[in-house]
Design an enzyme around this catalytic site. Structure first.
Site, PDB file in Angstrom:
ATOM      1  N   ARG A 269       0.836  -1.186   0.000  1.00 40.02           N
ATOM      2  CA  ARG A 269       0.000   0.000   0.000  1.00 40.02           C
ATOM      3  C   ARG A 269       0.883   1.253   0.000  1.00 40.02           C
ATOM      4  O   ARG A 269       2.024   1.213   0.452  1.00 40.02           O
ATOM      5  CB  ARG A 269      -0.907   0.018   1.230  1.00 40.02           C
ATOM      6  CG  ARG A 269      -1.806  -1.214   1.371  1.00 40.02           C
ATOM      7  CD  ARG A 269      -2.577  -1.176   2.676  1.00 40.02           C
ATOM      8  NE  ARG A 269      -3.475  -2.324   2.824  1.00 40.02           N
ATOM      9  CZ  ARG A 269      -3.146  -3.452   3.464  1.00 40.02           C
ATOM     10  NH1 ARG A 269      -1.947  -3.579   4.005  1.00 40.02           N
ATOM     11  NH2 ARG A 269      -4.019  -4.438   3.558  1.00 40.02           N
TER      12      ARG A 269
ATOM     13  N   LYS B 228      -1.551  -2.627   8.216  1.00 41.06           N
ATOM     14  CA  LYS B 228      -2.659  -2.210   9.059  1.00 41.06           C
ATOM     15  C   LYS B 228      -2.571  -2.901  10.418  1.00 41.06           C
ATOM     16  O   LYS B 228      -2.202  -4.073  10.505  1.00 41.06           O
ATOM     17  CB  LYS B 228      -3.994  -2.536   8.392  1.00 41.06           C
ATOM     18  CG  LYS B 228      -4.255  -1.736   7.116  1.00 41.06           C
ATOM     19  CD  LYS B 228      -5.608  -2.072   6.520  1.00 41.06           C
ATOM     20  CE  LYS B 228      -5.895  -1.228   5.283  1.00 41.06           C
ATOM     21  NZ  LYS B 228      -7.207  -1.548   4.684  1.00 41.06           N
TER      22      LYS B 228
ATOM     23  N   HIS C  36      -2.748   2.275  -5.627  1.00 39.30           N
ATOM     24  CA  HIS C  36      -3.537   1.109  -5.249  1.00 39.30           C
ATOM     25  C   HIS C  36      -3.851   0.241  -6.468  1.00 39.30           C
ATOM     26  O   HIS C  36      -3.965  -0.985  -6.353  1.00 39.30           O
ATOM     27  CB  HIS C  36      -4.829   1.543  -4.560  1.00 39.30           C
ATOM     28  CG  HIS C  36      -5.339   0.541  -3.570  1.00 39.30           C
ATOM     29  ND1 HIS C  36      -4.683   0.260  -2.390  1.00 39.30           N
ATOM     30  CD2 HIS C  36      -6.435  -0.269  -3.588  1.00 39.30           C
ATOM     31  CE1 HIS C  36      -5.349  -0.669  -1.718  1.00 39.30           C
ATOM     32  NE2 HIS C  36      -6.408  -0.998  -2.427  1.00 39.30           N
TER      33      HIS C  36
ATOM     34  N   ARG D 201      -1.090  -2.038  -6.932  1.00 36.67           N
ATOM     35  CA  ARG D 201      -1.239  -3.159  -5.997  1.00 36.67           C
ATOM     36  C   ARG D 201      -2.174  -4.218  -6.597  1.00 36.67           C
ATOM     37  O   ARG D 201      -1.875  -5.413  -6.567  1.00 36.67           O
ATOM     38  CB  ARG D 201      -1.788  -2.623  -4.678  1.00 36.67           C
ATOM     39  CG  ARG D 201      -2.141  -3.652  -3.612  1.00 36.67           C
ATOM     40  CD  ARG D 201      -2.545  -2.904  -2.335  1.00 36.67           C
ATOM     41  NE  ARG D 201      -3.209  -3.734  -1.351  1.00 36.67           N
ATOM     42  CZ  ARG D 201      -2.581  -4.457  -0.433  1.00 36.67           C
ATOM     43  NH1 ARG D 201      -1.260  -4.497  -0.417  1.00 36.67           N
ATOM     44  NH2 ARG D 201      -3.258  -5.159   0.459  1.00 36.67           N
TER      45      ARG D 201
ATOM     46  N   HIS E 252      -3.467  -9.224   3.521  1.00 36.27           N
ATOM     47  CA  HIS E 252      -4.911  -9.305   3.701  1.00 36.27           C
ATOM     48  C   HIS E 252      -5.225 -10.181   4.911  1.00 36.27           C
ATOM     49  O   HIS E 252      -4.683 -11.275   5.047  1.00 36.27           O
ATOM     50  CB  HIS E 252      -5.577  -9.920   2.466  1.00 36.27           C
ATOM     51  CG  HIS E 252      -5.625  -9.003   1.295  1.00 36.27           C
ATOM     52  ND1 HIS E 252      -5.739  -9.451  -0.009  1.00 36.27           N
ATOM     53  CD2 HIS E 252      -5.572  -7.650   1.209  1.00 36.27           C
ATOM     54  CE1 HIS E 252      -5.757  -8.421  -0.828  1.00 36.27           C
ATOM     55  NE2 HIS E 252      -5.652  -7.317  -0.120  1.00 36.27           N
TER      56      HIS E 252
ATOM     57  N   TYR F  60      -9.190 -10.964  -6.764  1.00 42.03           N
ATOM     58  CA  TYR F  60      -8.274 -10.902  -7.901  1.00 42.03           C
ATOM     59  C   TYR F  60      -8.423 -12.108  -8.822  1.00 42.03           C
ATOM     60  O   TYR F  60      -8.073 -12.042  -9.989  1.00 42.03           O
ATOM     61  CB  TYR F  60      -6.838 -10.775  -7.395  1.00 42.03           C
ATOM     62  CG  TYR F  60      -6.634  -9.538  -6.565  1.00 42.03           C
ATOM     63  CD1 TYR F  60      -6.666  -8.277  -7.138  1.00 42.03           C
ATOM     64  CD2 TYR F  60      -6.456  -9.617  -5.184  1.00 42.03           C
ATOM     65  CE1 TYR F  60      -6.512  -7.127  -6.376  1.00 42.03           C
ATOM     66  CE2 TYR F  60      -6.301  -8.478  -4.414  1.00 42.03           C
ATOM     67  CZ  TYR F  60      -6.332  -7.245  -5.015  1.00 42.03           C
ATOM     68  OH  TYR F  60      -6.189  -6.116  -4.252  1.00 42.03           O
TER      69      TYR F  60
END
Length: 292
Positions: A135, A159, A238, A241, A264, A273
């Site tokens: 990110r 995150k 993004h 990504r 993730h 994806y």
């Protein structure tokens, strides 16, 4: 003003819960929202570059920085310009003011030392974004010590302050080395990070024109500008990504491995994806199969 499906769904749930609470507490006799259905939220596929477009973008950033012989090992780029169906064109965000100067000659016909240094930085950032799928916030948070050139990996803080180690390839590694070490030879000027580094820099891997840790807005501006220069669809970091994840899966990477690489928490997020890959397969099928 139109309301997005996700916003409408949240409001519907709130209304249902309110009337259910009111009925349970004898405020109302019947629940008028009992049959209220939650609107279905369409599953939007993420915007991606195809492999030719990604290769073209990497070649442009490397050419601007003078990174020779390290083009991405992907399909040969032809002259056709393939559109990005369904992509939302993001707002144009100005890049680092000095970044564009790398493409403009000075009075003597040569870009300045600062412009050359910023071009090295931009190449390293774009290469690393695509190579790792990290990110933009993770990119700007990287420190010099997070890069392991021996194993070609980056230690990324994602995150929830969760750390993970992601690999990158030879082109990205070479671009980062050029940024950190400069490309000046002999008595030539010091270039790259060393040319911009000052008391504000700390351990930050990527710096702004004034020497501080680079801002996310600057990174987004760089990606927009480089995409325009390369003649590929307008994208954001993004979208790079998304592109990295899709190309990994197209190349046979395991879904769990891609999930770990992208950071993730849910495999469901990564599975989006696979839908992109299926859509690309259908498009190629329609073009190539005689009875499609």
């Amino acid at each position: 003003m139109a309301t997005h499906g996700s916003s409408m769904a949240r409001k519907t749930v709130a209304v249902r819960r309110f009337f259910a609470w009111a009925q349970q507490h004898d405020v109302i006799g019947t629940d008028p929202a009992a049959t209220l259905m939650t609107p279905k939220i369409p599953s939007a596929l993420p915007a991606v570059l195809n492999e030719k477009q990604a290769a073209r973008l990497m070649e442009v950033v490397d050419d601007d920085a003078g990174v020779e012989g390290k083009k991405t090992a992907m399909a040969t780029v032809d002259d056709d310009s393939v559109g990005l169906d369904g992509a939302d064109v993001r707002d144009q965000i100005p890049a680092d003011p000095q970044s564009k100067a790398a493409q403009k000659p000075e009075d003597q016909g040569e870009p300045s030392r600062e412009a050359r240094s910023l071009a090295l930085r931009d190449a390293a950032m774009v290469e690393l974004l695509y190579a790792t799928g990290i990110r933009v916030a993770e990119l700007t948070a990287l420190n010099v010590g997070d890069i392991d050139f021996v194993n070609r990996t980056a230690r990324v803080t994602g995150k929830g302050d969760k750390q993970r180690v992601v690999p990158f390839g030879v082109p990205a590694g070479h671009a980062i080395e050029m940024w950190l070490n400069g490309s000046g030879a002999g008595d030539g000027p010091v270039l790259g990070r060393k040319a911009l580094c000052n008391q504000r820099s700390g351990d930050a891997l990527f710096l702004g024109a004034r020497g501080g840790r680079i801002d996310q807005r600057v990174v987004r501006g760089v990606v927009h500008d480089k995409a325009a220069e390369a003649g590929v669809p307008d994208i954001s970091p993004h979208a790079l990504r998304h592109s990295a994840a899709t190309h990994l899966l197209d190349g046979g990477a395991d879904l769990r491995q891609v999930q770990e690489m992208l950071g993730h928490s849910s495999l469901k997020t990564t599975q989006r994806y696979t839908h992109v890959s299926i859509e690309q397969l259908k498009a190629r099928y329609s073009q190539a199969f005689p009875r499609a």
